[in-house]
Design a protein around this motif. Sequence first.
Motif, PDB file in Angstrom:
ATOM      1  N   ALA A 181     -13.545  -6.496 -30.776  1.00  0.00           N
ATOM      2  CA  ALA A 181     -12.336  -5.696 -31.004  1.00  0.00           C
ATOM      3  C   ALA A 181     -12.715  -4.341 -31.585  1.00  0.00           C
ATOM      4  O   ALA A 181     -12.150  -3.302 -31.218  1.00  0.00           O
ATOM      5  CB  ALA A 181     -11.402  -6.428 -31.961  1.00  0.00           C
ATOM      6  N   ARG A 182     -13.702  -4.334 -32.454  1.00  0.00           N
ATOM      7  CA  ARG A 182     -14.126  -3.092 -33.093  1.00  0.00           C
ATOM      8  C   ARG A 182     -14.693  -2.130 -32.066  1.00  0.00           C
ATOM      9  O   ARG A 182     -14.388  -0.946 -32.071  1.00  0.00           O
ATOM     10  CB  ARG A 182     -15.155  -3.449 -34.144  1.00  0.00           C
ATOM     11  CG  ARG A 182     -15.517  -2.313 -35.043  1.00  0.00           C
ATOM     12  CD  ARG A 182     -16.314  -2.888 -36.173  1.00  0.00           C
ATOM     13  NE  ARG A 182     -16.836  -1.856 -37.013  1.00  0.00           N
ATOM     14  CZ  ARG A 182     -17.461  -2.119 -38.150  1.00  0.00           C
ATOM     15  NH1 ARG A 182     -17.612  -3.374 -38.542  1.00  0.00           N
ATOM     16  NH2 ARG A 182     -17.922  -1.157 -38.882  1.00  0.00           N
ATOM     17  N   LEU A 183     -15.526  -2.673 -31.146  1.00  0.00           N
ATOM     18  CA  LEU A 183     -16.127  -1.751 -30.185  1.00  0.00           C
ATOM     19  C   LEU A 183     -15.123  -1.279 -29.140  1.00  0.00           C
ATOM     20  O   LEU A 183     -15.309  -0.247 -28.501  1.00  0.00           O
ATOM     21  CB  LEU A 183     -17.406  -2.333 -29.573  1.00  0.00           C
ATOM     22  CG  LEU A 183     -17.399  -3.447 -28.553  1.00  0.00           C
ATOM     23  CD1 LEU A 183     -17.406  -2.846 -27.161  1.00  0.00           C
ATOM     24  CD2 LEU A 183     -18.632  -4.315 -28.738  1.00  0.00           C
ATOM     25  N   LEU A 184     -14.016  -2.031 -28.982  1.00  0.00           N
ATOM     26  CA  LEU A 184     -12.954  -1.571 -28.080  1.00  0.00           C
ATOM     27  C   LEU A 184     -11.943  -0.692 -28.828  1.00  0.00           C
ATOM     28  O   LEU A 184     -10.955  -0.246 -28.243  1.00  0.00           O
ATOM     29  CB  LEU A 184     -12.228  -2.771 -27.463  1.00  0.00           C
ATOM     30  CG  LEU A 184     -13.030  -3.624 -26.466  1.00  0.00           C
ATOM     31  CD1 LEU A 184     -12.256  -4.879 -26.078  1.00  0.00           C
ATOM     32  CD2 LEU A 184     -13.397  -2.819 -25.219  1.00  0.00           C
ATOM     33  N   GLY A 185     -12.180  -0.475 -30.127  1.00  0.00           N
ATOM     34  CA  GLY A 185     -11.287   0.366 -30.928  1.00  0.00           C
ATOM     35  C   GLY A 185      -9.946  -0.291 -31.208  1.00  0.00           C
ATOM     36  O   GLY A 185      -8.916   0.378 -31.292  1.00  0.00           O
ATOM     37  N   ALA A 237     -23.501  -8.240 -24.375  1.00  0.00           N
ATOM     38  CA  ALA A 237     -23.162  -7.985 -22.966  1.00  0.00           C
ATOM     39  C   ALA A 237     -21.888  -7.150 -22.864  1.00  0.00           C
ATOM     40  O   ALA A 237     -21.787  -6.232 -22.041  1.00  0.00           O
ATOM     41  CB  ALA A 237     -22.999  -9.307 -22.216  1.00  0.00           C
ATOM     42  N   VAL A 238     -20.902  -7.448 -23.716  1.00  0.00           N
ATOM     43  CA  VAL A 238     -19.663  -6.657 -23.715  1.00  0.00           C
ATOM     44  C   VAL A 238     -19.988  -5.218 -24.138  1.00  0.00           C
ATOM     45  O   VAL A 238     -19.535  -4.257 -23.516  1.00  0.00           O
ATOM     46  CB  VAL A 238     -18.584  -7.264 -24.653  1.00  0.00           C
ATOM     47  CG1 VAL A 238     -17.354  -6.369 -24.708  1.00  0.00           C
ATOM     48  CG2 VAL A 238     -18.197  -8.663 -24.198  1.00  0.00           C
ATOM     49  N   LEU A 239     -20.820  -5.091 -25.162  1.00  0.00           N
ATOM     50  CA  LEU A 239     -21.208  -3.762 -25.660  1.00  0.00           C
ATOM     51  C   LEU A 239     -21.871  -2.944 -24.547  1.00  0.00           C
ATOM     52  O   LEU A 239     -21.528  -1.777 -24.332  1.00  0.00           O
ATOM     53  CB  LEU A 239     -22.162  -3.918 -26.845  1.00  0.00           C
ATOM     54  CG  LEU A 239     -22.713  -2.623 -27.437  1.00  0.00           C
ATOM     55  CD1 LEU A 239     -21.599  -1.822 -28.101  1.00  0.00           C
ATOM     56  CD2 LEU A 239     -23.803  -2.913 -28.473  1.00  0.00           C
ATOM     57  N   ARG A 240     -22.804  -3.578 -23.845  1.00  0.00           N
ATOM     58  CA  ARG A 240     -23.514  -2.884 -22.776  1.00  0.00           C
ATOM     59  C   ARG A 240     -22.556  -2.450 -21.658  1.00  0.00           C
ATOM     60  O   ARG A 240     -22.595  -1.332 -21.185  1.00  0.00           O
ATOM     61  CB  ARG A 240     -24.610  -3.795 -22.211  1.00  0.00           C
ATOM     62  CG  ARG A 240     -25.829  -2.999 -21.795  1.00  0.00           C
ATOM     63  CD  ARG A 240     -26.969  -3.874 -21.333  1.00  0.00           C
ATOM     64  NE  ARG A 240     -27.682  -4.512 -22.418  1.00  0.00           N
ATOM     65  CZ  ARG A 240     -27.975  -5.821 -22.483  1.00  0.00           C
ATOM     66  NH1 ARG A 240     -27.583  -6.637 -21.523  1.00  0.00           N
ATOM     67  NH2 ARG A 240     -28.650  -6.291 -23.486  1.00  0.00           N
ATOM     68  N   TYR A 241     -21.665  -3.365 -21.294  1.00  0.00           N
ATOM     69  CA  TYR A 241     -20.693  -3.051 -20.241  1.00  0.00           C
ATOM     70  C   TYR A 241     -19.814  -1.866 -20.653  1.00  0.00           C
ATOM     71  O   TYR A 241     -19.620  -0.920 -19.886  1.00  0.00           O
ATOM     72  CB  TYR A 241     -19.821  -4.283 -19.945  1.00  0.00           C
ATOM     73  CG  TYR A 241     -18.733  -4.002 -18.942  1.00  0.00           C
ATOM     74  CD1 TYR A 241     -18.991  -4.076 -17.570  1.00  0.00           C
ATOM     75  CD2 TYR A 241     -17.461  -3.601 -19.356  1.00  0.00           C
ATOM     76  CE1 TYR A 241     -18.004  -3.767 -16.644  1.00  0.00           C
ATOM     77  CE2 TYR A 241     -16.468  -3.294 -18.438  1.00  0.00           C
ATOM     78  CZ  TYR A 241     -16.738  -3.382 -17.090  1.00  0.00           C
ATOM     79  OH  TYR A 241     -15.774  -3.076 -16.179  1.00  0.00           O
ATOM     80  N   VAL A 242     -19.310  -1.927 -21.897  1.00  0.00           N
ATOM     81  CA  VAL A 242     -18.397  -0.880 -22.365  1.00  0.00           C
ATOM     82  C   VAL A 242     -19.116   0.469 -22.446  1.00  0.00           C
ATOM     83  O   VAL A 242     -18.577   1.499 -22.014  1.00  0.00           O
ATOM     84  CB  VAL A 242     -17.785  -1.276 -23.732  1.00  0.00           C
ATOM     85  CG1 VAL A 242     -17.058  -0.109 -24.381  1.00  0.00           C
ATOM     86  CG2 VAL A 242     -16.834  -2.457 -23.560  1.00  0.00           C
ATOM     87  N   ARG A 246     -17.964   3.627 -20.257  1.00  0.00           N
ATOM     88  CA  ARG A 246     -17.442   4.808 -20.955  1.00  0.00           C
ATOM     89  C   ARG A 246     -18.237   6.051 -20.600  1.00  0.00           C
ATOM     90  O   ARG A 246     -17.768   7.167 -20.807  1.00  0.00           O
ATOM     91  CB  ARG A 246     -17.477   4.590 -22.464  1.00  0.00           C
ATOM     92  CG  ARG A 246     -16.241   3.906 -22.972  1.00  0.00           C
ATOM     93  CD  ARG A 246     -16.206   3.920 -24.486  1.00  0.00           C
ATOM     94  NE  ARG A 246     -15.068   3.171 -24.997  1.00  0.00           N
ATOM     95  CZ  ARG A 246     -15.098   2.383 -26.068  1.00  0.00           C
ATOM     96  NH1 ARG A 246     -16.221   2.241 -26.748  1.00  0.00           N
ATOM     97  NH2 ARG A 246     -14.023   1.756 -26.469  1.00  0.00           N
ATOM     98  N   GLY A 247     -19.451   5.860 -20.064  1.00  0.00           N
ATOM     99  CA  GLY A 247     -20.268   6.990 -19.641  1.00  0.00           C
ATOM    100  C   GLY A 247     -19.568   7.823 -18.583  1.00  0.00           C
ATOM    101  O   GLY A 247     -19.825   9.016 -18.448  1.00  0.00           O
ATOM    102  N   THR A 248     -18.685   7.219 -17.812  1.00  0.00           N
ATOM    103  CA  THR A 248     -18.016   7.952 -16.734  1.00  0.00           C
ATOM    104  C   THR A 248     -16.641   8.459 -17.148  1.00  0.00           C
ATOM    105  O   THR A 248     -16.348   9.633 -17.035  1.00  0.00           O
ATOM    106  CB  THR A 248     -17.906   7.072 -15.468  1.00  0.00           C
ATOM    107  OG1 THR A 248     -17.401   5.790 -15.848  1.00  0.00           O
ATOM    108  CG2 THR A 248     -19.263   6.883 -14.812  1.00  0.00           C
ATOM    109  N   ILE A 259     -11.256  -6.831 -20.097  1.00  0.00           N
ATOM    110  CA  ILE A 259     -12.431  -7.146 -20.928  1.00  0.00           C
ATOM    111  C   ILE A 259     -12.042  -8.227 -21.949  1.00  0.00           C
ATOM    112  O   ILE A 259     -12.763  -9.207 -22.142  1.00  0.00           O
ATOM    113  CB  ILE A 259     -12.956  -5.883 -21.655  1.00  0.00           C
ATOM    114  CG1 ILE A 259     -13.481  -4.869 -20.626  1.00  0.00           C
ATOM    115  CG2 ILE A 259     -14.061  -6.247 -22.653  1.00  0.00           C
ATOM    116  CD1 ILE A 259     -13.767  -3.478 -21.201  1.00  0.00           C
ATOM    117  N   ALA A 260     -10.876  -8.048 -22.586  1.00  0.00           N
ATOM    118  CA  ALA A 260     -10.410  -9.018 -23.580  1.00  0.00           C
ATOM    119  C   ALA A 260     -10.276 -10.400 -22.947  1.00  0.00           C
ATOM    120  O   ALA A 260     -10.736 -11.405 -23.500  1.00  0.00           O
ATOM    121  CB  ALA A 260      -9.071  -8.567 -24.174  1.00  0.00           C
TER     122      ALA A 260
END
Length: 355
Positions: A181-185, A237-242, A246-248, A259-260
């Motif tokens: 949740a934190r990394l998804l803000g 894995a979620v962190l890497r995907y996000v 987000r790079g694009t 994702i959730a």
Amino acid sequence: MIMLGIETSCDETSAALVEETAALGTGSGVRPWSIRSNVIASQVPIHREWGGVVPELASRQHLRDICGVVERALEDGNASWRDIGAVAVTQGPGMVGSLLVGLSFAKAAAAAGGLPLVGVHHLAGHIESLVLENGELPLPAVVLIVSGGHTSLYLIGEPGRYELLSRTRDDAAGEAYDKVARLLGLGYPGGPVIDRLAKAGNDRAIALPTTRLTHVDRNAPELRGDLDFSFSGLKTAVLRYVNQRRGTSPLSDQEIADIAASFQRVVVTALVDRTFAAARRFGAKSVGVAGGVSANSRLRADIKTYGDAREIPTFVPSLKLSTDNAAMIAAAGLRKLRAGITSGFDINADAALPL
Ligand code: KG4
Ligand code: ZN
């Protein structure tokens, strides 16, 4: 007999009055205890600002709240100090500064009233929350404790005896919810918001890894290891995907929901699979789930579906009793008191208390 229960192990200051209503051992389905009051002062708004629980802030807030919370528990339970027969308190595990506030209060109250003191293991409290609402479970029972700090399976062969079958090797399930949740803000705590957003997402949108352990953990050679949990690979894995995505461009609301939902599917599947694998292996007559993550809507639904299909009764606490509360501590305390176990005034808070 009325037990005063006190819980301050994490970020809830709680006090409860629980009364004995039937003798223990009366049989499954008969509730041995009833709740007269259960007051919970949550510190979530304080910690939210920091994205997680700050131990020093938690203990200071417990100190501010404990007297008022206990007074309120007495008032709600229509009782005075003279009606209390014993005091139960969480001794551990948890944050030591927080535990000390409840423990010191409980010792002082017991000493002043000449009452027995009962130190309680926090996870025994979560397990007894199931008995509090349903009466004794059909035994043997397999119980999954799943919270921000713990993800463990216990076998209960006889009332009040808890045998550890497995636990997480790294993050607890609730901790994984909070970190994702934190990394998804999405803020703190993460469980409730991911649970809510997942309802609008596609749970197969993103391929995320499931970790299944087969080998014995060198740190716990007494456990077989194949029922253990692991959630840190999933979180990475979620962190890497996000990060890649987000790079694009920024994530859309629909992508966040996907994702959730995908993350939640992997977590809940791991929890349910291993719980029923344990139930099969040990011939369980019932399955229970307790702890903060047992509030999760998908976990509650899937546990029931699996149990119904296998004709095993399943037990999940009401939402009020799934997160930390003192009623469950009072219940576990009554169980110990009736087994003749009380604590001396020299007991100390123990951050890593074994069950
Ligand atoms: O048992 P608890 O109140 O405190 C601990 O002993 O840790 O559990 C808190 C944890 C948090 O990690 C929170 O995110 C999680 O329970 N949680 C949930 C839900 N509600 C709370 N996780 C998933 N879905 C929920 N609905
Ligand atoms: Zn807990």
